[in-house]
Design a protein around this motif. Structure first.
Motif, PDB file in Angstrom:
ATOM      1  N   LEU A  33       0.832  -1.198   0.000  1.00  0.00           N
ATOM      2  CA  LEU A  33       0.000   0.000   0.000  1.00  0.00           C
ATOM      3  C   LEU A  33       0.866   1.248   0.000  1.00  0.00           C
ATOM      4  N   SER A  49      -9.606   0.652   4.233  1.00  0.00           N
ATOM      5  CA  SER A  49      -8.423   0.811   5.069  1.00  0.00           C
ATOM      6  C   SER A  49      -8.462   2.110   5.868  1.00  0.00           C
ATOM      7  N   ASP A 109      -1.612   7.213  -0.673  1.00  0.00           N
ATOM      8  CA  ASP A 109      -2.711   7.616  -1.548  1.00  0.00           C
ATOM      9  C   ASP A 109      -3.735   6.510  -1.780  1.00  0.00           C
ATOM     10  N   THR A 110      -3.474   5.295  -1.235  1.00  0.00           N
ATOM     11  CA  THR A 110      -4.441   4.202  -1.360  1.00  0.00           C
ATOM     12  C   THR A 110      -5.269   4.015  -0.088  1.00  0.00           C
ATOM     13  N   ASP A 160      -8.044   4.719   2.709  1.00  0.00           N
ATOM     14  CA  ASP A 160      -9.390   5.297   2.636  1.00  0.00           C
ATOM     15  C   ASP A 160      -9.670   6.317   3.733  1.00  0.00           C
TER      16      ASP A 160
END
Length: 329
Positions: free
Chosen positions: A246, A309, A249-250, A252
């Protein structure tokens, strides 16, 4: 990396009833209210504990967390105290976790505590609790609790150039082997040992354990300028997330501490959280140490549409930092 996620069954928070306004605090502590640094804090006041024993707040919030988890105190296998500030006594030989165990009636639990890590205390407690559950068949449920009250006359940290305003609060989490919609995937920690005394209490100690008037929380502002805690935190986050394929920017959802509005803006700039940041409604609470993270996590878990996440990330004032990766279903 954890081989098996640990469940977060509940998150509870507690604020004392009494409050203090920012103006009253500044006057009492002889701080210049016209300082630009005061305006950059973003606080209008705090909640203040007026009782004689800060453990009372921990007992109340722990009962809430245990009830919310659908458990009884006898189901708790371990009690971990992640408070930052000194509590009933200041001697190192005493731990609130012992008194908390007794007051709750958690007779099947063993106790321990972490201190000195500032806002990273919660990450340390989560990491240790998760390891206990993962590696011990007889440990299934762990209570994490904190109760923090500012030392008298020490709510403004940094004098006329304050970096934060301390409020009083308690918080608790129940972690378990299974259940719940929130899962702890991994935790990362880092510290700078050379800056262990960046924020310190110079008076009292074992020689005068009951002389609270000798205790002052002092920030070494000159040495604080030598470190960039957000750079250290960013490094921890990158290392933690890369273990799971990860990147920031990934993610949540982001949860961090309410040290000040200025610090929140710096956190956002460094990690690019944007609208994914769970903005703490802290204007009337001040900075609550690690409990800030529990307030944010509780707000996030209360949202039925919050899935995916979540990253809890926080730094102290230069000594330690940590991040915990959570998934919500």
């Amino acid at each position: 990396m954890q081989t098996r996620p640990t469940a977060i069954l509940s998150a509870a928070v507690h604020l004392p009833h009494d409050t203090l306004s920012l103006d009253d605090i500044l006057t009492a502590e002889m701080v210049n209210g016209a300082s630009p640094a005061v305006a950059a804090l973003g606080f209008t006041g705090v909640h203040a504990f007026s009782g004689s024993n800060p453990t009372d707040m921990a007992v109340a919030v722990s009962r809430d967390a245990i009830e919310e988890a659908g458990l009884s105190p006898l189901d708790i296998d371990a009690v971990i105290d992640f408070s930052v500030m000194p509590q009933r006594y200041v001697e190192p030989a005493w731990s609130m976790s012992n008194e908390l165990q007794a007051e709750l009636g958690a007779k099947n639990a063993f106790t321990l505590g972490f201190s000195g890590g500032g806002s990273a205390n919660l990450h340390t407690a989560i990491r240790f609790a998760s390891a206990l559950i993962a590696t011990n068949d007889d440990v299934n449920t762990v209570l994490l609790a904190a109760s923090d009250c500012a030392l008298p006359g020490n709510r403004v940290i940094g004098g006329d150039a304050p970096v934060t305003l301390l409020g009083d609060a308690a918080s608790a989490l129940v972690l378990a082997r299974d259940g719940g919609r929130a899962r702890v995937m991994d935790t990362g920690l880092a510290s700078r040992g050379a800056y262990h005394d960046l924020l310190y209490i110079p008076g009292g100690g074992m020689r005068h354990p009951t002389r609270l008037d000798l205790y002052r929380l002092v920030l070494d502002a000159a040495r604080k300028g030598e470190v960039d805690p957000l750079a250290d935190l960013s490094s921890v986050v990158d290392t933690l997330l890369s273990r799971h394929g990860l990147a920031p920017d990934t993610i949540d959802h982001f949860v961090t501490t309410a040290i000040s509005d200025a610090d929140l803006d710096a956190f956002d700039d460094r990690l690019g959280a944007g609208r994914r940041l769970v903005k703490p409604d802290a204007s009337t609470r001040g900075h609550l140490h690690s409990s800030d993270l529990v307030f944010g996590l509780r707000d996030l878990m209360a949202r039925e549409d919050a899935t995916g996440s979540a990253l809890l990330a926080s730094h102290g004032h230069g000594f330690s930092c940590g991040a915990t990766l959570i998934t919500l279903s």
